[in-house]
Design a protein around this motif. Structure first.
Motif, mmCIF file in Angstrom:
data_model
loop_
_atom_site.group_PDB
_atom_site.id
_atom_site.type_symbol
_atom_site.label_atom_id
_atom_site.label_comp_id
_atom_site.label_asym_id
_atom_site.label_seq_id
_atom_site.Cartn_x
_atom_site.Cartn_y
_atom_site.Cartn_z
ATOM 1 N N PRO A 319 0.830 -1.206 0.000
ATOM 2 C CA PRO A 319 0.000 0.000 0.000
ATOM 3 C C PRO A 319 0.868 1.261 0.000
ATOM 4 C CG PRO A 319 -0.814 -1.597 1.591
ATOM 5 C CD PRO A 319 0.504 -2.118 1.111
ATOM 6 N N GLY A 320 0.513 2.187 -0.874
ATOM 7 C CA GLY A 320 1.343 3.371 -1.069
ATOM 8 C C GLY A 320 1.483 4.245 0.162
ATOM 9 N N LEU A 321 0.525 4.160 1.095
ATOM 10 C CA LEU A 321 0.611 5.002 2.297
ATOM 11 C C LEU A 321 1.580 4.414 3.326
ATOM 12 C CD1 LEU A 321 -3.093 6.186 2.864
ATOM 13 C CD2 LEU A 321 -1.181 7.515 1.947
ATOM 14 N N GLU A 322 1.963 3.136 3.147
ATOM 15 C CA GLU A 322 2.944 2.554 4.078
ATOM 16 C C GLU A 322 4.336 3.041 3.709
ATOM 17 O OE1 GLU A 322 2.580 -1.687 4.466
ATOM 18 O OE2 GLU A 322 0.465 -1.524 5.053
ATOM 19 N N PRO A 323 5.183 3.288 4.715
ATOM 20 C CA PRO A 323 6.493 3.885 4.400
ATOM 21 C C PRO A 323 7.390 2.962 3.563
ATOM 22 C CG PRO A 323 6.207 3.525 6.785
ATOM 23 C CD PRO A 323 4.948 3.089 6.132
ATOM 24 N N GLY A 324 8.181 3.580 2.721
ATOM 25 C CA GLY A 324 9.249 2.860 2.006
ATOM 26 C C GLY A 324 8.816 2.042 0.816
ATOM 27 N N MET A 325 7.574 2.201 0.330
ATOM 28 C CA MET A 325 7.130 1.385 -0.809
ATOM 29 C C MET A 325 7.701 1.922 -2.129
ATOM 30 S SD MET A 325 5.540 -1.078 0.275
ATOM 31 C CE MET A 325 5.226 -1.482 1.982
ATOM 32 N N ASP A 326 8.020 0.982 -3.033
ATOM 33 C CA ASP A 326 8.481 1.366 -4.372
ATOM 34 C C ASP A 326 7.398 1.159 -5.416
ATOM 35 O OD1 ASP A 326 11.305 1.800 -3.667
ATOM 36 O OD2 ASP A 326 11.295 -0.357 -3.260
ATOM 37 N N VAL A 327 6.553 0.164 -5.187
ATOM 38 C CA VAL A 327 5.524 -0.197 -6.157
ATOM 39 C C VAL A 327 4.203 -0.355 -5.406
ATOM 40 C CG1 VAL A 327 4.780 -1.986 -7.795
ATOM 41 C CG2 VAL A 327 7.188 -1.348 -7.680
ATOM 42 N N GLY A 328 3.153 0.288 -5.919
ATOM 43 C CA GLY A 328 1.845 0.211 -5.278
ATOM 44 C C GLY A 328 0.914 -0.728 -6.028
ATOM 45 N N PRO A 329 -0.378 -0.635 -5.745
ATOM 46 C CA PRO A 329 -1.349 -1.465 -6.466
ATOM 47 C C PRO A 329 -1.617 -0.900 -7.850
ATOM 48 C CG PRO A 329 -2.481 0.028 -4.988
ATOM 49 C CD PRO A 329 -1.015 0.244 -4.743
ATOM 50 N N MET A 330 -2.143 -1.742 -8.725
ATOM 51 C CA MET A 330 -2.636 -1.228 -10.005
ATOM 52 C C MET A 330 -3.970 -0.536 -9.743
ATOM 53 S SD MET A 330 -1.438 -4.177 -12.598
ATOM 54 C CE MET A 330 -2.010 -3.137 -13.945
ATOM 55 N N ILE A 331 -4.461 0.201 -10.714
ATOM 56 C CA ILE A 331 -5.611 1.075 -10.469
ATOM 57 C C ILE A 331 -6.906 0.298 -10.212
ATOM 58 C CG2 ILE A 331 -6.136 1.411 -12.942
ATOM 59 C CD1 ILE A 331 -6.485 4.132 -10.249
ATOM 60 N N SER A 332 -7.060 -0.894 -10.815
ATOM 61 C CA SER A 332 -8.349 -1.599 -10.695
ATOM 62 C C SER A 332 -8.168 -3.087 -10.953
ATOM 63 C CB SER A 332 -9.346 -1.042 -11.709
ATOM 64 O OG SER A 332 -8.873 -1.302 -13.022
ATOM 65 N N GLN A 333 -9.200 -3.839 -10.607
ATOM 66 C CA GLN A 333 -9.205 -5.285 -10.907
ATOM 67 C C GLN A 333 -9.106 -5.492 -12.416
ATOM 68 O OE1 GLN A 333 -9.512 -7.958 -8.539
ATOM 69 N NE2 GLN A 333 -8.889 -9.079 -10.374
ATOM 70 N N HIS A 334 -9.801 -4.648 -13.175
ATOM 71 C CA HIS A 334 -9.797 -4.756 -14.633
ATOM 72 C C HIS A 334 -8.366 -4.603 -15.174
ATOM 73 C CE1 HIS A 334 -11.347 -4.385 -18.679
ATOM 74 N NE2 HIS A 334 -10.633 -3.280 -18.836
ATOM 75 N N ALA A 335 -7.639 -3.611 -14.624
ATOM 76 C CA ALA A 335 -6.262 -3.376 -15.075
ATOM 77 C C ALA A 335 -5.375 -4.569 -14.703
ATOM 78 C CB ALA A 335 -5.728 -2.089 -14.448
ATOM 79 N N LEU A 336 -5.581 -5.098 -13.495
ATOM 80 C CA LEU A 336 -4.794 -6.255 -13.045
ATOM 81 C C LEU A 336 -5.077 -7.474 -13.934
ATOM 82 C CD1 LEU A 336 -2.943 -7.616 -10.949
ATOM 83 C CD2 LEU A 336 -4.945 -7.919 -9.485
ATOM 84 N N ASP A 337 -6.343 -7.706 -14.240
ATOM 85 C CA ASP A 337 -6.714 -8.843 -15.106
ATOM 86 C C ASP A 337 -6.053 -8.710 -16.476
ATOM 87 O OD1 ASP A 337 -8.261 -9.858 -13.088
ATOM 88 O OD2 ASP A 337 -10.174 -9.122 -13.897
ATOM 89 N N GLY A 338 -6.047 -7.483 -17.009
ATOM 90 C CA GLY A 338 -5.447 -7.236 -18.318
ATOM 91 C C GLY A 338 -3.951 -7.540 -18.298
#
Ligand code: NAP
Length: 483
Positions: A319-338
């Motif tokens: 999760p982007g709000l947790e400290p030290g992250m480089d990569v967050g989630p994709m925008i949606s389930q649809h984007a992840l499926d693609g």
């Protein structure tokens, strides 16, 4: 101030004609890190868009009648507001878009820089005087603001890509109606609040949140709207071109990309890996200029891949709000499926996953592990279509001529990257690579003062730089006789 809470929904109104307007309809905004709705935003109907254009037209003479210095002072005040609220606005970006907080902070800083740069550049809208062809004549070239602008922005950089349109249009003397992406309207609402606090005259900046096709239709068919500046997919760009045909509405189109990244054997390998990681995984791979295809010269292939895989493995995903992250989630389930479908297709075309390749376990958000895949055939989807995900296909090449040919073998031409220290090669690539931006040993090439845009199906026109201001100006020839 937007009060973001994770336990209760916040409700936000639309900024029209200098007021915050509540309407009958609303949409939910979701946090991609957990899939939960956390805010509700009012949306507008066609009548509101019509009214917003009328309001903008009414304020146009006042706004363009100010001096560029006066308009610049107001833009600088908006930048001051962004700066004052930078931490809070960065959190808003992360919560609605998902990107790691440090990257959202970078986005706010860049938006502020765009505002300040155009605040200054507006003072350099020069015309020119042309030597006369005939005695007793004089010829002037005068630049005037194009008029009311409809701006349409995407979700992947919700603040900075809005500001890339809004700041130069306002600096040029054009009132703007901004339509943000439905997935990320809160960043635009924060921008509207900054405009309001800065004392921007009513109606100079307004929001149009709601059904995209309906809003675009009003922009396209209403003569008051003199230009549409759009950033988004090539498919939507094509729809706008079709819609603009009837009224010959001027369009600026910032569309999709499919950037190649070429690694030559004379490069500084450590730097090449570092810049390739930025070019690929920044913004969770959801960037129009993301490196989509990585081509490495055969002589250093194994060395590069080993280091690149190690660097990808070291990226912190969460999760982007947790400290030290480089990569967050994709925008949606649809984007992840693609993205997962592209990955399976790559494997069917000979690809071998070296790291990643799966949804991140233990999370309800749309996380994909940073993925590196080698040996993918040129006919695979990921080598031909925009990926918009943290997936890096790597393959090899032998000669510079082959690398350039394969890099250019795409209908897109937004950006490209090359890692090399050979000055002759740098000039050859600068001339032969078909892209609007070429990053040489540079994975993050965009700056306020340099033009940005695409060739081929990646778009029409340029943002940023002096070209970004020119996009909102008309050029008029004034011929004076009898002198
Ligand atoms: P998209 O579907 O085209 O959406 C972008 C914006 O257009 C959103 O505000 C969307 O509104 C709106 N829209 C949707 N349908 C429309 C229509 N029929 N007429 C007018 N506007 C419409 O793009 P996306 O897939 O979300 O965004 C990612 C794409 O943007 C990628 O292809 C990426 O490369 C491209 N991009 C390009 C640049 C660049 O500078 N060249 C920068 C960033 C992204 P709703 O959200 O309400 O549907």
């Amino acid at each position: 101030m937007i009060e973001l809470q994770t336990d209760t929904m916040v409700s936000r109104k639309v900024f029209l004609g200098g007021s915050w307007v509540a309407t009958e309809e609303a949409i939910d905004v979701f946090d991609p890190a957990n899939g939960q709705a956390f805010a509700r935003v009012h949306t507008i109907g066609r009548g509101h868009v019509h009214g917003a254009l009328k309001t903008a037209a009414a304020v146009l003479p006042v706004w363009r009648g100010l001096t560029a210095k006066e308009r610049g002072a107001l833009l600088n005040r908006v930048a001051d507001e962004l700066n004052r609220r930078k931490n809070e606005i960065a959190r808003i970006i992360t919560q609605e878009n998902g990107k790691p907080l440090a990257q959202s902070e970078g986005e706010v800083a860049m938006a502020e820089d765009h505002l300040r740069w155009f605040a200054e550049e507006g003072r350099r809208v020069y015309g020119r005087m042309i030597p006369p062809q005939a005695k007793g004549k004089r010829h002037l070239v005068v630049k005037t603001p194009i008029g009311v602008v409809g701006a349409i922005a995407p979700w992947n950089f919700p603040l900075v890509l809005s500001v890339r349109k809004v700041a130069p249009a306002l600096a040029a003397g054009c009132p703007v109606i901004l339509k943000p992406a439905s997935q990320t309207p809160l960043s635009a609402i924060a921008l509207a609040e900054c405009m309001e606090s800065a004392g921007m005259p009513s109606g100079v900046f307004q929001l149009a949140i709601g059904n995209a096709a309906m809003i675009a239709e009003e922009f396209l068919t209403n003569d008051t709207c003199r230009k549409i500046s759009f950033t988004g997919s090539t498919r939507t760009g094509q729809e706008l071109i079709r819609g603009a045909a009837k009224s010959i509405k001027p369009l600026c189109l910032e569309l999709g990309g499919h950037a190649p990244l070429l690694v030559f054997d004379d490069c500084d390998l450590d730097r090449a890996v570092q810049e390739a990681i930025i070019a690929k995984f920044r913004n969770t791979g959801q960037s129009c200029i993301a490196a989509n295809r990585i081509y490495v010269q055969k002589t250093i292939y194994n060395d590069f891949v080993q280091r690149f895989v190690a660097a990808a493995k070291a990226l912190k995903v969460g999760p982007g709000l947790e400290p030290g992250m480089d990569v967050g989630p994709m925008i949606s389930q649809h984007a992840l499926d693609g993205a997962l479908a592209q990955l399976r297709d790559a494997e069917m075309h000979g690809g071998r996953v070296l790291v990643g390749g799966k949804r991140l376990a233990g999370h309800s958000g749309y996380f994909l592990e940073p993925t590196v895949i080698e040996g993918v055939g040129d006919e695979a989807l990921c080598m031909n279509e925009e990926t918009f995900a943290p997936i890096a296909p790597i393959t090899s090449f032998e000669t510079e001529e082959e690398a350039v040919r394969r890099a250019n073998a795409t209908p897109y031409g937004l950006s490209a990257y090359a890692m090399t220290r050979d000055i002759g090669r740098i000039f050859r690539l600068a001339e032969s690579i078909e892209a609007g931006t070429l990053g040489i040993n540079d994975g993050a090439p965009s700056t306020s003062q340099s033009p940005f845009g695409g060739v081929k199906q990646s778009g029409w026109g340029r943002e940023l730089g002096i070209e970004g201001l020119e996009a909102f100006l008309e050029t008029k020839h004034v011929s004076i006789g009898g002198i």
